[in-house]
Design a protein around this motif. Structure first.
Motif, PDB file in Angstrom:
ATOM      1  N   VAL A   7       0.848  -1.187   0.000  1.00 16.63           N
ATOM      2  CA  VAL A   7       0.000   0.000   0.000  1.00 16.63           C
ATOM      3  C   VAL A   7       0.888   1.243   0.000  1.00 16.63           C
ATOM      4  O   VAL A   7       1.528   1.562   0.988  1.00 16.63           O
ATOM      5  N   PRO A   8       0.968   1.930  -1.140  1.00 18.57           N
ATOM      6  CA  PRO A   8       1.716   3.186  -1.190  1.00 18.57           C
ATOM      7  C   PRO A   8       0.891   4.292  -0.538  1.00 18.57           C
ATOM      8  O   PRO A   8      -0.337   4.317  -0.660  1.00 18.57           O
ATOM      9  N   THR A   9       1.566   5.215   0.141  1.00 15.41           N
ATOM     10  CA  THR A   9       0.845   6.307   0.783  1.00 15.41           C
ATOM     11  C   THR A   9       1.597   7.624   0.647  1.00 15.41           C
ATOM     12  O   THR A   9       2.816   7.665   0.733  1.00 15.41           O
ATOM     13  N   ASP A  10       0.832   8.673   0.406  1.00 17.31           N
ATOM     14  CA  ASP A  10       1.382  10.027   0.390  1.00 17.31           C
ATOM     15  C   ASP A  10       0.647  10.918   1.379  1.00 17.31           C
ATOM     16  O   ASP A  10       0.760  12.128   1.350  1.00 17.31           O
ATOM     17  N   GLY A  11      -0.139  10.305   2.258  1.00 16.24           N
ATOM     18  CA  GLY A  11      -0.861  11.058   3.276  1.00 16.24           C
ATOM     19  C   GLY A  11      -2.150  11.689   2.796  1.00 16.24           C
ATOM     20  O   GLY A  11      -2.850  12.341   3.575  1.00 16.24           O
ATOM     21  N   PRO A  50       6.451  25.507   4.930  1.00 17.82           N
ATOM     22  CA  PRO A  50       6.969  26.374   5.993  1.00 17.82           C
ATOM     23  C   PRO A  50       7.081  25.614   7.309  1.00 17.82           C
ATOM     24  O   PRO A  50       6.212  24.823   7.649  1.00 17.82           O
ATOM     25  N   GLY A  51       8.182  25.838   8.016  1.00 20.19           N
ATOM     26  CA  GLY A  51       8.388  25.202   9.309  1.00 20.19           C
ATOM     27  C   GLY A  51       9.047  23.842   9.222  1.00 20.19           C
ATOM     28  O   GLY A  51       9.387  23.260  10.235  1.00 20.19           O
ATOM     29  N   GLU A  52       9.223  23.315   8.012  1.00 17.26           N
ATOM     30  CA  GLU A  52       9.886  22.025   7.879  1.00 17.26           C
ATOM     31  C   GLU A  52      11.391  22.228   7.829  1.00 17.26           C
ATOM     32  O   GLU A  52      11.890  23.342   7.790  1.00 17.26           O
ATOM     33  N   ALA A  53      12.119  21.129   7.818  1.00 19.74           N
ATOM     34  CA  ALA A  53      13.573  21.165   7.836  1.00 19.74           C
ATOM     35  C   ALA A  53      14.120  22.049   6.716  1.00 19.74           C
ATOM     36  O   ALA A  53      13.525  22.184   5.656  1.00 19.74           O
ATOM     37  N   ALA A  54      15.268  22.671   6.975  1.00 21.51           N
ATOM     38  CA  ALA A  54      15.893  23.546   5.992  1.00 21.51           C
ATOM     39  C   ALA A  54      16.279  22.768   4.736  1.00 21.51           C
ATOM     40  O   ALA A  54      16.294  23.321   3.643  1.00 21.51           O
ATOM     41  N   ASN A  55      16.594  21.507   4.861  1.00 18.32           N
ATOM     42  CA  ASN A  55      16.955  20.664   3.734  1.00 18.32           C
ATOM     43  C   ASN A  55      15.675  20.051   3.160  1.00 18.32           C
ATOM     44  O   ASN A  55      15.043  19.220   3.812  1.00 18.32           O
ATOM     45  N   PRO A  56      15.285  20.435   1.930  1.00 25.80           N
ATOM     46  CA  PRO A  56      14.027  19.913   1.367  1.00 25.80           C
ATOM     47  C   PRO A  56      13.971  18.391   1.302  1.00 25.80           C
ATOM     48  O   PRO A  56      12.935  17.800   1.586  1.00 25.80           O
ATOM     49  N   SER A  57      15.074  17.739   0.949  1.00 22.76           N
ATOM     50  CA  SER A  57      15.076  16.276   0.875  1.00 22.76           C
ATOM     51  C   SER A  57      14.823  15.667   2.245  1.00 22.76           C
ATOM     52  O   SER A  57      14.097  14.676   2.381  1.00 22.76           O
ATOM     53  N   GLU A  58      15.415  16.267   3.261  1.00 22.61           N
ATOM     54  CA  GLU A  58      15.216  15.794   4.634  1.00 22.61           C
ATOM     55  C   GLU A  58      13.755  15.974   5.058  1.00 22.61           C
ATOM     56  O   GLU A  58      13.167  15.089   5.681  1.00 22.61           O
ATOM     57  N   ALA A  59      13.181  17.104   4.695  1.00 22.77           N
ATOM     58  CA  ALA A  59      11.784  17.379   5.034  1.00 22.77           C
ATOM     59  C   ALA A  59      10.857  16.369   4.362  1.00 22.77           C
ATOM     60  O   ALA A  59       9.931  15.847   4.986  1.00 22.77           O
ATOM     61  N   LEU A  60      11.116  16.076   3.087  1.00 16.81           N
ATOM     62  CA  LEU A  60      10.292  15.106   2.365  1.00 16.81           C
ATOM     63  C   LEU A  60      10.423  13.716   2.981  1.00 16.81           C
ATOM     64  O   LEU A  60       9.436  12.992   3.118  1.00 16.81           O
ATOM     65  N   ALA A  61      11.636  13.346   3.353  1.00 18.58           N
ATOM     66  CA  ALA A  61      11.854  12.034   3.976  1.00 18.58           C
ATOM     67  C   ALA A  61      11.139  11.942   5.321  1.00 18.58           C
ATOM     68  O   ALA A  61      10.555  10.902   5.654  1.00 18.58           O
ATOM     69  N   GLU A  62      11.158  13.015   6.093  1.00 22.19           N
ATOM     70  CA  GLU A  62      10.470  13.026   7.385  1.00 22.19           C
ATOM     71  C   GLU A  62       8.957  12.879   7.197  1.00 22.19           C
ATOM     72  O   GLU A  62       8.300  12.137   7.932  1.00 22.19           O
ATOM     73  N   ARG A  63       8.402  13.582   6.230  1.00 22.48           N
ATOM     74  CA  ARG A  63       6.967  13.463   5.943  1.00 22.48           C
ATOM     75  C   ARG A  63       6.630  12.047   5.510  1.00 22.48           C
ATOM     76  O   ARG A  63       5.653  11.449   5.974  1.00 22.48           O
ATOM     77  N   ALA A  64       7.446  11.488   4.601  1.00 20.99           N
ATOM     78  CA  ALA A  64       7.206  10.136   4.110  1.00 20.99           C
ATOM     79  C   ALA A  64       7.265   9.128   5.256  1.00 20.99           C
ATOM     80  O   ALA A  64       6.427   8.220   5.338  1.00 20.99           O
ATOM     81  N   GLN A  65       8.232   9.291   6.160  1.00 23.44           N
ATOM     82  CA  GLN A  65       8.345   8.392   7.301  1.00 23.44           C
ATOM     83  C   GLN A  65       7.104   8.474   8.184  1.00 23.44           C
ATOM     84  O   GLN A  65       6.613   7.459   8.683  1.00 23.44           O
ATOM     85  N   GLY A  66       6.581   9.669   8.356  1.00 26.23           N
ATOM     86  CA  GLY A  66       5.360   9.844   9.137  1.00 26.23           C
ATOM     87  C   GLY A  66       4.171   9.126   8.511  1.00 26.23           C
ATOM     88  O   GLY A  66       3.368   8.495   9.217  1.00 26.23           O
ATOM     89  N   PHE A  67       4.058   9.188   7.187  1.00 22.68           N
ATOM     90  CA  PHE A  67       2.959   8.503   6.499  1.00 22.68           C
ATOM     91  C   PHE A  67       3.070   6.989   6.685  1.00 22.68           C
ATOM     92  O   PHE A  67       2.081   6.308   6.941  1.00 22.68           O
ATOM     93  N   VAL A  68       4.294   6.468   6.560  1.00 20.67           N
ATOM     94  CA  VAL A  68       4.526   5.032   6.707  1.00 20.67           C
ATOM     95  C   VAL A  68       4.272   4.593   8.146  1.00 20.67           C
ATOM     96  O   VAL A  68       3.615   3.573   8.392  1.00 20.67           O
TER      97      VAL A  68
END
Length: 149
Positions: A7-11, A50-68
């Protein structure tokens, strides 16, 4: 019949509905649920919020981890064995690559995701997975009340 359900998820609301259906299917089949979220950091991927990590890749990975993590927690609460993975790259390609790696019996995914410019430019992720994959795909629509984010 099914042992490994991806099951793929993007939130998105559609992905959340797909998770619920995948958990129900996994429980019925005594299958393992594999939750996957792809942090698409390409030029047309999500942008840093806004408010996410300064590194966009890091921010995307954190969001993805939260969805999983959310998907795995829901599955385990329902008594379903579950595992979660995040990937980086084009979502449809990463979904198909991961499905091949785990030898998925079925992919359960939402009919729409976060969409936006990416979907307009390269087409629907679900459509790509259906057209170019060799897997059974159960496409779930969240219904009229769902709003894409």
């Amino acid at each position: 019949m099914f042992e490994r359900i991806l099951v793929p998820t993007d939130g998105s609301p559609h992905a959340t509905t797909a998770i619920e259906d995948a958990i129900e299917l996994a429980a019925d089949q005594d299958a393992t649920l594999h939750a996957l979220s792809v942090a698409d950091s390409g030029p047309l991927g999500d942008v840093r919020l806004p408010g996410e990590a300064a590194n966009p890749s890091e921010a995307l990975a954190e969001r993805a981890q939260g969805f999983v993590d959310d998907a795995v927690e829901r599955a385990e609460a329902a008594g379903v064995e579950a595992t979660g993975t995040i990937r980086n790259g084009p979502p449809s390609s990463e979904i198909l690559d991961y499905a091949r790696e785990i030898d998925a019996d079925v992919i359960v995914m939402g009919s729409r995701g976060r969409g936006g410019l990416h979907r307009m430019a390269v087409g629907s992720v679900a459509d790509h997975v259906i057209r170019f994959g060799e897997f059974r795909v159960l496409v779930v629509d969240a219904g009229e009340d769902a709003t894409d984010t």
